[in-house]
Motif scaffolding. Structure first.
Motif, PDB file in Angstrom:
ATOM      1  N   ASP B 268       9.598 -46.606   4.192  1.00 57.81           N
ATOM      2  CA  ASP B 268       7.981 -46.614   5.188  1.00 57.81           C
ATOM      3  C   ASP B 268       6.926 -46.319   4.666  1.00 57.81           C
ATOM      4  OD1 ASP B 268       9.661 -48.649   6.143  1.00 57.81           O
ATOM      5  OD2 ASP B 268       9.342 -47.631   8.305  1.00 57.81           O
ATOM      6  N   LEU B 269       5.451 -46.372   4.685  1.00 54.72           N
ATOM      7  CA  LEU B 269       4.364 -46.014   4.721  1.00 54.72           C
ATOM      8  C   LEU B 269       3.955 -45.312   5.961  1.00 54.72           C
ATOM      9  CD1 LEU B 269       2.612 -44.956   1.305  1.00 54.72           C
ATOM     10  CD2 LEU B 269       1.064 -47.137   2.618  1.00 54.72           C
ATOM     11  N   ALA B 270       3.446 -43.698   5.196  1.00 57.13           N
ATOM     12  CA  ALA B 270       2.834 -43.472   6.484  1.00 57.13           C
ATOM     13  C   ALA B 270       1.960 -43.353   6.807  1.00 57.13           C
ATOM     14  CB  ALA B 270       3.089 -41.549   6.572  1.00 57.13           C
ATOM     15  N   SER B 271       1.425 -43.869   8.775  1.00 54.68           N
ATOM     16  CA  SER B 271      -0.089 -44.445   8.383  1.00 54.68           C
ATOM     17  C   SER B 271      -0.641 -42.974   8.640  1.00 54.68           C
ATOM     18  CB  SER B 271       0.115 -45.190   9.792  1.00 54.68           C
ATOM     19  OG  SER B 271      -1.305 -45.104  10.250  1.00 54.68           O
ATOM     20  N   PRO B 272      -2.042 -43.447   8.035  1.00 55.00           N
ATOM     21  CA  PRO B 272      -2.680 -42.263   7.243  1.00 55.00           C
ATOM     22  C   PRO B 272      -3.086 -41.873   9.264  1.00 55.00           C
ATOM     23  CG  PRO B 272      -3.748 -43.684   6.601  1.00 55.00           C
ATOM     24  CD  PRO B 272      -3.222 -44.121   6.923  1.00 55.00           C
ATOM     25  N   GLN B 273      -3.638 -40.193   9.634  1.00 56.37           N
ATOM     26  CA  GLN B 273      -3.700 -39.777  10.949  1.00 56.37           C
ATOM     27  C   GLN B 273      -4.955 -39.385  11.357  1.00 56.37           C
ATOM     28  OE1 GLN B 273      -0.805 -39.467  12.944  1.00 56.37           O
ATOM     29  NE2 GLN B 273       0.211 -40.686  11.008  1.00 56.37           N
ATOM     30  N   GLY B 274      -5.863 -39.555  10.497  1.00 54.53           N
ATOM     31  CA  GLY B 274      -7.075 -39.000  10.567  1.00 54.53           C
ATOM     32  C   GLY B 274      -8.181 -39.193   9.357  1.00 54.53           C
ATOM     33  N   LYS B 275      -9.648 -38.216   9.559  1.00 48.47           N
ATOM     34  CA  LYS B 275     -10.257 -37.906   8.925  1.00 48.47           C
ATOM     35  C   LYS B 275      -9.583 -37.632   7.427  1.00 48.47           C
ATOM     36  CE  LYS B 275     -13.755 -39.062  11.075  1.00 48.47           C
ATOM     37  NZ  LYS B 275     -14.570 -41.110  11.054  1.00 48.47           N
ATOM     38  N   SER B 276     -10.556 -37.719   6.675  1.00 42.30           N
ATOM     39  CA  SER B 276      -9.826 -37.376   5.098  1.00 42.30           C
ATOM     40  C   SER B 276     -10.491 -35.595   5.242  1.00 42.30           C
ATOM     41  CB  SER B 276     -10.395 -37.712   4.182  1.00 42.30           C
ATOM     42  OG  SER B 276     -12.052 -37.334   4.075  1.00 42.30           O
ATOM     43  N   PHE B 277     -10.068 -34.986   4.111  1.00 46.53           N
ATOM     44  CA  PHE B 277      -9.854 -33.520   3.904  1.00 46.53           C
ATOM     45  C   PHE B 277     -11.103 -33.483   3.670  1.00 46.53           C
ATOM     46  CE2 PHE B 277     -10.431 -29.116   1.367  1.00 46.53           C
ATOM     47  CZ  PHE B 277     -10.123 -28.976   1.550  1.00 46.53           C
ATOM     48  N   GLN B 278     -11.983 -34.177   2.929  1.00 46.58           N
ATOM     49  CA  GLN B 278     -13.155 -33.625   2.470  1.00 46.58           C
ATOM     50  C   GLN B 278     -14.138 -34.110   3.739  1.00 46.58           C
ATOM     51  OE1 GLN B 278     -14.818 -35.259  -1.544  1.00 46.58           O
ATOM     52  NE2 GLN B 278     -13.453 -33.795  -2.528  1.00 46.58           N
ATOM     53  N   SER B 279     -13.854 -35.054   4.296  1.00 47.45           N
ATOM     54  CA  SER B 279     -15.041 -35.401   5.286  1.00 47.45           C
ATOM     55  C   SER B 279     -14.880 -34.478   6.467  1.00 47.45           C
ATOM     56  CB  SER B 279     -14.826 -36.702   6.069  1.00 47.45           C
ATOM     57  OG  SER B 279     -13.275 -37.043   6.954  1.00 47.45           O
ATOM     58  N   GLN B 280     -13.544 -33.881   6.416  1.00 46.23           N
ATOM     59  CA  GLN B 280     -12.702 -32.372   7.493  1.00 46.23           C
ATOM     60  C   GLN B 280     -14.217 -30.653   7.493  1.00 46.23           C
ATOM     61  OE1 GLN B 280      -9.253 -32.026   9.418  1.00 46.23           O
ATOM     62  NE2 GLN B 280      -8.582 -33.902   8.185  1.00 46.23           N
ATOM     63  N   ARG B 283     -17.941 -31.586   8.012  1.00 42.99           N
ATOM     64  CA  ARG B 283     -17.734 -31.436   9.495  1.00 42.99           C
ATOM     65  C   ARG B 283     -17.969 -30.126   9.561  1.00 42.99           C
ATOM     66  NH1 ARG B 283     -14.249 -32.693  13.925  1.00 42.99           N
ATOM     67  NH2 ARG B 283     -13.472 -32.566  12.671  1.00 42.99           N
ATOM     68  N   ARG B 284     -16.613 -29.104   9.408  1.00 41.26           N
ATOM     69  CA  ARG B 284     -16.679 -27.981   9.797  1.00 41.26           C
ATOM     70  C   ARG B 284     -17.945 -26.743   8.814  1.00 41.26           C
ATOM     71  NH1 ARG B 284     -10.640 -26.811  10.302  1.00 41.26           N
ATOM     72  NH2 ARG B 284      -9.873 -28.444  11.398  1.00 41.26           N
ATOM     73  N   SER B 285     -18.176 -27.116   8.509  1.00 41.89           N
ATOM     74  CA  SER B 285     -19.065 -26.229   7.142  1.00 41.89           C
ATOM     75  C   SER B 285     -19.882 -26.867   7.786  1.00 41.89           C
ATOM     76  CB  SER B 285     -19.712 -27.159   5.677  1.00 41.89           C
ATOM     77  OG  SER B 285     -17.747 -27.108   4.854  1.00 41.89           O
ATOM     78  N   LYS B 286     -21.038 -27.718   8.811  1.00 46.01           N
ATOM     79  CA  LYS B 286     -21.989 -28.241   8.910  1.00 46.01           C
ATOM     80  C   LYS B 286     -21.958 -27.720  10.834  1.00 46.01           C
ATOM     81  CE  LYS B 286     -22.674 -32.394   7.513  1.00 46.01           C
ATOM     82  NZ  LYS B 286     -22.989 -34.110   7.904  1.00 46.01           N
TER      83      LYS B 286
END
Lengths: 226, 287
Positions: B268-280, B283-286
Motif C-alpha cells: 500500500d501507499l501511505a496517504s500524505p498526512q498534512g502540509k509539506s515541509f516547505q510550507s510548514q 508558516r513557522r518562520s512568519k
C-alpha cells in the motif's frame, strides 16, 4: 611469455600512463628493497617480558591453551600432563627438528614418532619459528625439520616456542625470516604459516564452531630458557 | 554436521591429485601467494595433493610483505571482527630438497577477466577491494534483500560496482540502482573505496547510453522540468498531496493508484498526512 600476458600488460600500461619509465622502475625497485613498514600497533611498544605475557593473553583469547616450562628438558612431562588432562593418548608425531631431537623422550610416558604426520595421527608436535605478541599468532616455517602438515592434519596441534622467539609485530617476523634464510639459497621458506587459534567456522547457522578442517585444539608450550 | 563434513572432506583432501586455491594476495617482492582462512581447508588443499594451482585476479598483487601485513591488520577486523583469521599462509613454490611434505609442483594462474580495462576508468578504485565483506554488513539494502538477489558472485555494494565493471553495465544496470546512496559502505570500507561515487557514475552512464527504460527517463525529465521551476513545483506538489490526503483520509493508505501500479501491486501507499515541509517551514518562520 604468452599472448594473454602481453595483452594484459599492454592494457595495464595503457590504463596507467607514465611519462618517465626509468623513474617509475626505480621507484618500484626502491619500494621492494626498502621494506618500509606501515603503522605499527601501540600495544607492542613494551619490553620482552611484557611481550611474552601479551602473546599468551592473545593466544588464549582465540581458544589456544598456553603453558610455560623452564627448560626444554621439561617438555616431555609438560606435554604428557596436557594430554592426560584431555584424556588423550600419549602418542604423537613429532617434527624431526634438532631442538626436539635433543630431548630425552624415553624418560616420560610419551611415545613420539619422528616423521611427517599420517592421516590417523591424533597429536602432532612442531617447533615454531617465532610467535607474534600483537595477536597471539604462531609462525611456522616449513622445511625438512618442520613439516607444514604437522600444523593441520592432527586433531591436536602442540607448538613449541622459546620465550626469546616471541616478537612484537608481523613485520618483526619477516625481518627475522629474511635474515634466518640469508645464504641458504632460498629467500624465504616454502611455506610460512601464521596460526592464530584453532580451526573455526561460522558458516553453519552463523554459530561459531571449532575444529573444521584443521586442528580442534592448539596447545602452545613456551620454553623460558633456550 | 561439522563432524561429518570433516570426515568426508578429509578423505577427499588426502585422495586428491591436484589442489586448486585462490589467493588473497600475490606479493611482488617475493613471488609468494597468500591465502587467509579460518577453517584450514585452503591449507589442506594446497599441502596434501601433488600439485597446487593458485588462481588469482591480477589486482591481488601487493608490492611488499610489509604492505601485505598492513592490509592483514584490517582484513579480519573488517570481515568477522577477529583480530586475525586462524590461518594465513604464504606459499613460495613446490616441495624443496629434504621436505617431508608439500606439493611437488606449484602453479600460479593470473586472471585478468576485465580487470585491466578498469585501470584509468571511473571505477578503477574498486580494484583495491580485499573482499572483506564489510560493506555488505553495513548496507541497509543488502540487509533487506540478501546476497542471492544480486545474481552474481559478489553481492552488496561491492557487487553493485564489480559486476557491472567486469561483466558490462548492460548485464547489470539495475544493480547500481539498488542503493539509497546513504554512504555507509564508503564510511566502513577499510580500503577507502568511494563506492557511492561509482554507483552514481553507473547511473549516469545508464541514462546517457539509453539503457534506462524510456518511461523512467521521461519521468525523470518531467520531474526535472518541474524541479527547476520552484514556484510551479510547490504548487503542483501541494495540489497533489492535497488531493491524495483528501481521498486517502478515511483509510490512511491506497491499495491502488493510477500511475503507481508498480508500487501498489505489492504494498500500500501511505496517504500524505498534512502540509509539506516547505510550507510548514514558511508558516513557522512568519509567526
Amino acid at each position: 611469455m604468452s599472448e594473454a600476458r602481453d595483452a594484459i600488460f599492454t592494457r595495464v600500461r595503457g590504463g596507467i600512463p607514465r611519462s618517465d619509465d626509468a623513474a617509475a622502475r626505480r621507484a618500484v625497485a626502491e619500494r621492494l628493497a626498502g621494506h618500509t613498514r606501515g603503522l605499527q600497533p601501540q600495544r607492542i611498544a613494551i619490553d620482552q617480558e611484557a611481550l611474552v605475557d601479551l602473546f599468551a593473553e592473545n593466544a588464549q583469547a582465540v581458544d589456544a591453551t598456553v603453558s610455560f616450562i623452564n627448560s626444554a628438558g621439561d617438555l616431555p612431562d609438560a606435554i604428557a600432563d596436557y594430554l592426560r588432562s584431555r584424556n588423550m593418548p600419549a602418542q604423537a608425531a613429532i617434527a624431526p627438528h634438532p631442538d626436539l631431537d635433543g630431548i630425552d623422550w624415553s624418560a616420560s610416558t610419551m611415545e613420539v614418532h619422528r616423521r611427517a604426520p599420517k592421516a590417523d595421527d591424533r597429536i602432532g608436535i612442531n617447533r615454531c619459528f617465532a610467535a607474534v605478541a600483537e595477536t597471539g599468532t604462531l609462525v611456522m616455517a616449513s622445511g625438512p625439520d618442520s613439516p607444514a602438515t604437522m600444523n593441520f592434519l592432527p586433531e591436536t596441534h602442540i607448538a613449541v616456542v622459546a620465550a626469546s622467539e616471541i616478537i612484537g609485530s608481523y613485520e618483526d617476523m619477516w625481518d627475522r625470516l629474511r635474515s634466518a634464510n640469508r645464504g641458504s639459497g632460498e629467500a624465504l621458506p616454502r611455506t610460512v604459516n601464521m596460526i592464530t587459534g584453532t580451526s573455526r567456522t561460522g558458516d553453519i547457522e552463523q554459530t561459531l564452531q571449532t575444529g573444521v578442517h584443521g586442528p580442534k585444539a592448539l596447545h602452545i608450550v613456551v620454553v623460558k630458557e633456550g | 554436521m561439522l563432524a561429518d563434513a570433516r570426515i568426508v572432506l578429509r578423505e577427499q583432501f588426502l585422495k586428491a591429485d591436484v589442489g586448486i586455491t585462490g589467493a588473497n594476495f600475490l606479493i611482488a617482492e617475493t613471488g609468494q601467494t597468500v591465502i587467509v582462512t579460518n577453517e584450514g581447508n585452503g591449507d589442506l588443499t594446497q599441502l596434501l595433493p601433488r600439485v597446487h594451482i593458485a588462481l588469482a585476479g591480477i589486482e591481488k598483487v601487493v608490492p611488499t610483505l610489509e604492505d601485505t601485513m598492513t592490509i592483514m591488520r584490517v582484513l579480519a577486523r573488517s570481515a568477522t571482527g577477529q583480530e586475525m583469521s586462524s590461518y594465513t599462509t604464504f606459499s613460495a613454490g613446490g616441495r624443496r630438497k629434504g621436505d617431508l611434505d608439500g606439493p611437488e609442483a606449484f602453479h600460479v594462474v593470473l586472471l585478468d577477466n576485465g580487470r585491466s580495462k578498469l585501470l584509468g576508468s571511473p571505477t578503477e578504485d574498486i580494484l583495491r577491494c580485499i573482499r572483506c565483506g564489510c560493506c555488505l554488513n553495513a548496507c541497509p539494502v543488502y540487509g533487506k534483500i540478501g546476497g542471492h538477489a544480486y545474481g552474481s558472485t559478489y553481492s552488496g555494494p561491492v557487487g553493485a560496482v564489480l559486476t557491472p565493471s567486469l561483466a558490462g553495465l548492460s548485464e547489470a544496470h539495475h544493480l547500481p540502482n539498488a542503493s539509497s546512496l546513504c554512504g555507509r559502505c564508503e564510511e566502513v570500507c577499510p580500503m577507502r573505496i568511494p563506492i557511492p561515487k561509482m554507483l552514481r557514475h553507473f547511473r549516469e552512464e545508464e541514462v546517457a547510453s539509453g539503457m534506462a527504460p524510456a518511461s523512467a527517463r521521461r519521468g525523470i525529465a518531467l520531474w526535472a522540468w518541474f524541479a527547476s521551476r520552484p514556484g510551479l513545483y510547490r504548487t503542483m506538489t501541494s495540489l497533489t498531496t492535497g488531493v491524495l490526503s483528501l481521498f486517502g483520509r478515511k483509510r490512511g493508505r491506497f491499495s491502488s493508484l493510477p500511475m503507481a501500479g508498480a508500487w501498489t501491486a505489492t504494498r500500500d501507499l501511505a496517504s500524505p498526512q498534512g502540509k509539506s515541509f516547505q510550507s510548514q517551514w514558511a508558516r513557522r518562520s512568519k509567526s
